[in-house]
Write a protein that holds these residues in place. Structure first.
Motif, PDB file in Angstrom:
ATOM      1  N   ASN A  37     -11.375  71.983  -3.171  1.00  0.00           N
ATOM      2  CA  ASN A  37     -11.023  72.824  -4.305  1.00  0.00           C
ATOM      3  C   ASN A  37     -11.413  72.211  -5.642  1.00  0.00           C
ATOM      4  O   ASN A  37     -11.662  72.931  -6.600  1.00  0.00           O
ATOM      5  CB  ASN A  37      -9.516  73.080  -4.332  1.00  0.00           C
ATOM      6  N   VAL A  38     -11.419  70.909  -5.724  1.00  0.00           N
ATOM      7  CA  VAL A  38     -11.627  70.246  -7.018  1.00  0.00           C
ATOM      8  C   VAL A  38     -12.975  70.615  -7.634  1.00  0.00           C
ATOM      9  O   VAL A  38     -13.023  71.128  -8.759  1.00  0.00           O
ATOM     10  CB  VAL A  38     -11.421  68.722  -6.898  1.00  0.00           C
ATOM     11  N   PRO A  39     -14.115  70.390  -6.945  1.00  0.00           N
ATOM     12  CA  PRO A  39     -15.377  70.790  -7.576  1.00  0.00           C
ATOM     13  C   PRO A  39     -15.493  72.308  -7.725  1.00  0.00           C
ATOM     14  O   PRO A  39     -16.057  72.792  -8.716  1.00  0.00           O
ATOM     15  CB  PRO A  39     -16.453  70.245  -6.635  1.00  0.00           C
ATOM     16  N   PHE A  40     -14.920  73.065  -6.783  1.00  0.00           N
ATOM     17  CA  PHE A  40     -14.961  74.525  -6.858  1.00  0.00           C
ATOM     18  C   PHE A  40     -14.287  75.010  -8.141  1.00  0.00           C
ATOM     19  O   PHE A  40     -14.852  75.791  -8.903  1.00  0.00           O
ATOM     20  CB  PHE A  40     -14.284  75.124  -5.624  1.00  0.00           C
ATOM     21  N   PHE A  41     -13.068  74.549  -8.383  1.00  0.00           N
ATOM     22  CA  PHE A  41     -12.348  75.015  -9.560  1.00  0.00           C
ATOM     23  C   PHE A  41     -12.928  74.459 -10.855  1.00  0.00           C
ATOM     24  O   PHE A  41     -12.841  75.102 -11.898  1.00  0.00           O
ATOM     25  CB  PHE A  41     -10.851  74.723  -9.440  1.00  0.00           C
ATOM     26  N   ALA A  42     -13.525  73.276 -10.804  1.00  0.00           N
ATOM     27  CA  ALA A  42     -14.181  72.749 -11.998  1.00  0.00           C
ATOM     28  C   ALA A  42     -15.342  73.653 -12.406  1.00  0.00           C
ATOM     29  O   ALA A  42     -15.485  74.020 -13.577  1.00  0.00           O
ATOM     30  CB  ALA A  42     -14.663  71.316 -11.751  1.00  0.00           C
ATOM     31  N   VAL A  43     -16.170  74.027 -11.436  1.00  0.00           N
ATOM     32  CA  VAL A  43     -17.295  74.924 -11.723  1.00  0.00           C
ATOM     33  C   VAL A  43     -16.782  76.304 -12.125  1.00  0.00           C
ATOM     34  O   VAL A  43     -17.297  76.924 -13.068  1.00  0.00           O
ATOM     35  CB  VAL A  43     -18.251  75.008 -10.510  1.00  0.00           C
ATOM     36  N   THR A  74       0.837  82.166 -10.940  1.00  0.00           N
ATOM     37  CA  THR A  74       0.839  81.744  -9.540  1.00  0.00           C
ATOM     38  C   THR A  74      -0.414  82.229  -8.804  1.00  0.00           C
ATOM     39  O   THR A  74      -0.697  81.761  -7.697  1.00  0.00           O
ATOM     40  CB  THR A  74       2.102  82.235  -8.802  1.00  0.00           C
ATOM     41  N   ALA A  75      -1.172  83.136  -9.415  1.00  0.00           N
ATOM     42  CA  ALA A  75      -2.435  83.575  -8.803  1.00  0.00           C
ATOM     43  C   ALA A  75      -3.375  82.387  -8.622  1.00  0.00           C
ATOM     44  O   ALA A  75      -4.137  82.341  -7.654  1.00  0.00           O
ATOM     45  CB  ALA A  75      -3.090  84.656  -9.663  1.00  0.00           C
ATOM     46  N   GLY A  76      -3.318  81.416  -9.523  1.00  0.00           N
ATOM     47  CA  GLY A  76      -4.135  80.214  -9.367  1.00  0.00           C
ATOM     48  C   GLY A  76      -3.742  79.425  -8.134  1.00  0.00           C
ATOM     49  O   GLY A  76      -4.595  78.952  -7.376  1.00  0.00           O
ATOM     50  N   ALA A  77      -2.438  79.303  -7.897  1.00  0.00           N
ATOM     51  CA  ALA A  77      -1.970  78.608  -6.696  1.00  0.00           C
ATOM     52  C   ALA A  77      -2.330  79.395  -5.445  1.00  0.00           C
ATOM     53  O   ALA A  77      -2.703  78.818  -4.412  1.00  0.00           O
ATOM     54  CB  ALA A  77      -0.454  78.389  -6.767  1.00  0.00           C
ATOM     55  N   MET A  78      -2.256  80.727  -5.529  1.00  0.00           N
ATOM     56  CA  MET A  78      -2.640  81.562  -4.390  1.00  0.00           C
ATOM     57  C   MET A  78      -4.125  81.374  -4.062  1.00  0.00           C
ATOM     58  O   MET A  78      -4.503  81.295  -2.894  1.00  0.00           O
ATOM     59  CB  MET A  78      -2.350  83.031  -4.680  1.00  0.00           C
ATOM     60  N   ALA A  80      -5.958  78.724  -4.701  1.00  0.00           N
ATOM     61  CA  ALA A  80      -6.118  77.403  -4.094  1.00  0.00           C
ATOM     62  C   ALA A  80      -5.675  77.421  -2.632  1.00  0.00           C
ATOM     63  O   ALA A  80      -6.362  76.875  -1.762  1.00  0.00           O
ATOM     64  CB  ALA A  80      -5.319  76.362  -4.884  1.00  0.00           C
ATOM     65  N   ALA A  81      -4.548  78.071  -2.349  1.00  0.00           N
ATOM     66  CA  ALA A  81      -4.053  78.142  -0.970  1.00  0.00           C
ATOM     67  C   ALA A  81      -5.020  78.921  -0.085  1.00  0.00           C
ATOM     68  O   ALA A  81      -5.257  78.550   1.067  1.00  0.00           O
ATOM     69  CB  ALA A  81      -2.666  78.778  -0.940  1.00  0.00           C
ATOM     70  N   MET A  82      -5.607  79.993  -0.634  1.00  0.00           N
ATOM     71  CA  MET A  82      -6.561  80.776   0.146  1.00  0.00           C
ATOM     72  C   MET A  82      -7.793  79.942   0.491  1.00  0.00           C
ATOM     73  O   MET A  82      -8.290  79.975   1.623  1.00  0.00           O
ATOM     74  CB  MET A  82      -6.987  82.023  -0.620  1.00  0.00           C
ATOM     75  N   ILE A  83      -8.262  79.178  -0.448  1.00  0.00           N
ATOM     76  CA  ILE A  83      -9.457  78.373  -0.210  1.00  0.00           C
ATOM     77  C   ILE A  83      -9.154  77.243   0.769  1.00  0.00           C
ATOM     78  O   ILE A  83      -9.930  76.987   1.700  1.00  0.00           O
ATOM     79  CB  ILE A  83     -10.011  77.850  -1.546  1.00  0.00           C
ATOM     80  N   ILE A  84      -8.031  76.581   0.583  1.00  0.00           N
ATOM     81  CA  ILE A  84      -7.659  75.516   1.524  1.00  0.00           C
ATOM     82  C   ILE A  84      -7.447  76.108   2.917  1.00  0.00           C
ATOM     83  O   ILE A  84      -7.912  75.560   3.918  1.00  0.00           O
ATOM     84  CB  ILE A  84      -6.405  74.772   1.027  1.00  0.00           C
ATOM     85  N   GLY A  85      -6.768  77.253   2.980  1.00  0.00           N
ATOM     86  CA  GLY A  85      -6.543  77.909   4.261  1.00  0.00           C
ATOM     87  C   GLY A  85      -7.832  78.316   4.940  1.00  0.00           C
ATOM     88  O   GLY A  85      -7.990  78.161   6.158  1.00  0.00           O
ATOM     89  N   SER A  86      -8.787  78.812   4.170  1.00  0.00           N
ATOM     90  CA  SER A  86     -10.059  79.221   4.776  1.00  0.00           C
ATOM     91  C   SER A  86     -10.837  78.019   5.285  1.00  0.00           C
ATOM     92  O   SER A  86     -11.452  78.083   6.353  1.00  0.00           O
ATOM     93  CB  SER A  86     -10.907  80.028   3.797  1.00  0.00           C
ATOM     94  N   SER A  87     -10.779  76.914   4.559  1.00  0.00           N
ATOM     95  CA  SER A  87     -11.513  75.732   5.023  1.00  0.00           C
ATOM     96  C   SER A  87     -10.873  75.154   6.283  1.00  0.00           C
ATOM     97  O   SER A  87     -11.538  74.482   7.069  1.00  0.00           O
ATOM     98  CB  SER A  87     -11.613  74.670   3.924  1.00  0.00           C
ATOM     99  N   TYR A  88      -9.609  75.451   6.518  1.00  0.00           N
ATOM    100  CA  TYR A  88      -8.938  75.039   7.743  1.00  0.00           C
ATOM    101  C   TYR A  88      -9.199  76.039   8.878  1.00  0.00           C
ATOM    102  O   TYR A  88      -9.497  75.654  10.010  1.00  0.00           O
ATOM    103  CB  TYR A  88      -7.429  74.904   7.489  1.00  0.00           C
ATOM    104  N   LEU A  89      -9.063  77.338   8.573  1.00  0.00           N
ATOM    105  CA  LEU A  89      -9.120  78.358   9.618  1.00  0.00           C
ATOM    106  C   LEU A  89     -10.521  78.689  10.123  1.00  0.00           C
ATOM    107  O   LEU A  89     -10.706  78.913  11.315  1.00  0.00           O
ATOM    108  CB  LEU A  89      -8.454  79.646   9.119  1.00  0.00           C
ATOM    109  N   ILE A  90     -11.505  78.760   9.241  1.00  0.00           N
ATOM    110  CA  ILE A  90     -12.848  79.177   9.659  1.00  0.00           C
ATOM    111  C   ILE A  90     -13.389  78.325  10.804  1.00  0.00           C
ATOM    112  O   ILE A  90     -13.861  78.869  11.807  1.00  0.00           O
ATOM    113  CB  ILE A  90     -13.815  79.250   8.461  1.00  0.00           C
ATOM    114  N   PRO A  91     -13.294  76.985  10.732  1.00  0.00           N
ATOM    115  CA  PRO A  91     -13.785  76.211  11.876  1.00  0.00           C
ATOM    116  C   PRO A  91     -12.947  76.391  13.150  1.00  0.00           C
ATOM    117  O   PRO A  91     -13.430  76.186  14.250  1.00  0.00           O
ATOM    118  CB  PRO A  91     -13.697  74.757  11.397  1.00  0.00           C
ATOM    119  N   LYS A  92     -11.686  76.784  13.001  1.00  0.00           N
ATOM    120  CA  LYS A  92     -10.788  76.899  14.155  1.00  0.00           C
ATOM    121  C   LYS A  92     -10.883  78.256  14.855  1.00  0.00           C
ATOM    122  O   LYS A  92     -10.865  78.323  16.076  1.00  0.00           O
ATOM    123  CB  LYS A  92      -9.346  76.666  13.716  1.00  0.00           C
TER     124      LYS A  92
END
Length: 147
Positions: A37-43, A74-78, A80-92
């Motif tokens: 998320n860090v480089p994603f949100f920076a860009v 809280t949309a920003g936190a949502m 971030a959670a969506m992106i973290i969740g997708s990086s976890y779920l897509i490979p699984k």
């Protein structure tokens, strides 16, 4: 509904289909979903500033940011959670299943938000057609997920 708006919404759906797997790859490279998320949100932040300034935003517009109700932030936190969740779920679970579930969640939540007119969206009635459409979406989820 105007054709350009339909095409724009379809393009946005395609962009989501592209950028979430890109972030998943970033998470693999960095060895961390949250770190991806860090480089994603920076860009995203720099891009948003450039677009805001290019579209005419000035100091008074930026000062209004302090007036945003905290619940809307809280949309920003949502995000971030969506992106973290997708990086976890897509490979699984795979990208196809992931996106069928993602879009289904959007359709169902959109119906609820629209029905109650939440977050400033126009209230819309639940019609038989919408309910049948939602049932078809759920049926599609079952077909794709449980084949």
């Amino acid at each position: 509904m105007a054709v350009p708006m339909i095409l724009m919404a379809l393009a946005m759906g395609a962009i989501i289909s592209i950028y979430l797997p890109m972030i998943t790859q970033t998470a693999k490279i960095l060895g961390s979903g949250p770190m991806a998320n860090v480089p994603f949100f920076a860009v995203a932040f720099v891009t948003s500033l450039v677009i805001a300034l290019a579209s005419g935003a000035r100091g008074e517009t930026f000062q209004k940011i302090g007036a945003i109700p905290p619940i809307l932030l809280t949309a920003g936190a949502m995000s971030a959670a969506m992106i973290i969740g997708s990086s976890y779920l897509i490979p699984k679970i795979g990208i196809g299943t992931f996106f069928v579930l993602l879009v289904s969640g959007q359709v169902l939540a959109g119906m609820i938000l629209g029905y109650f007119g939440l977050f400033g969206v126009p209230a819309t009635a639940l019609t038989l057609g919408k309910l049948l459409g939602a049932a078809m979406v759920i049926g599609g989820v079952w077909l794709v997920t449980f084949r």
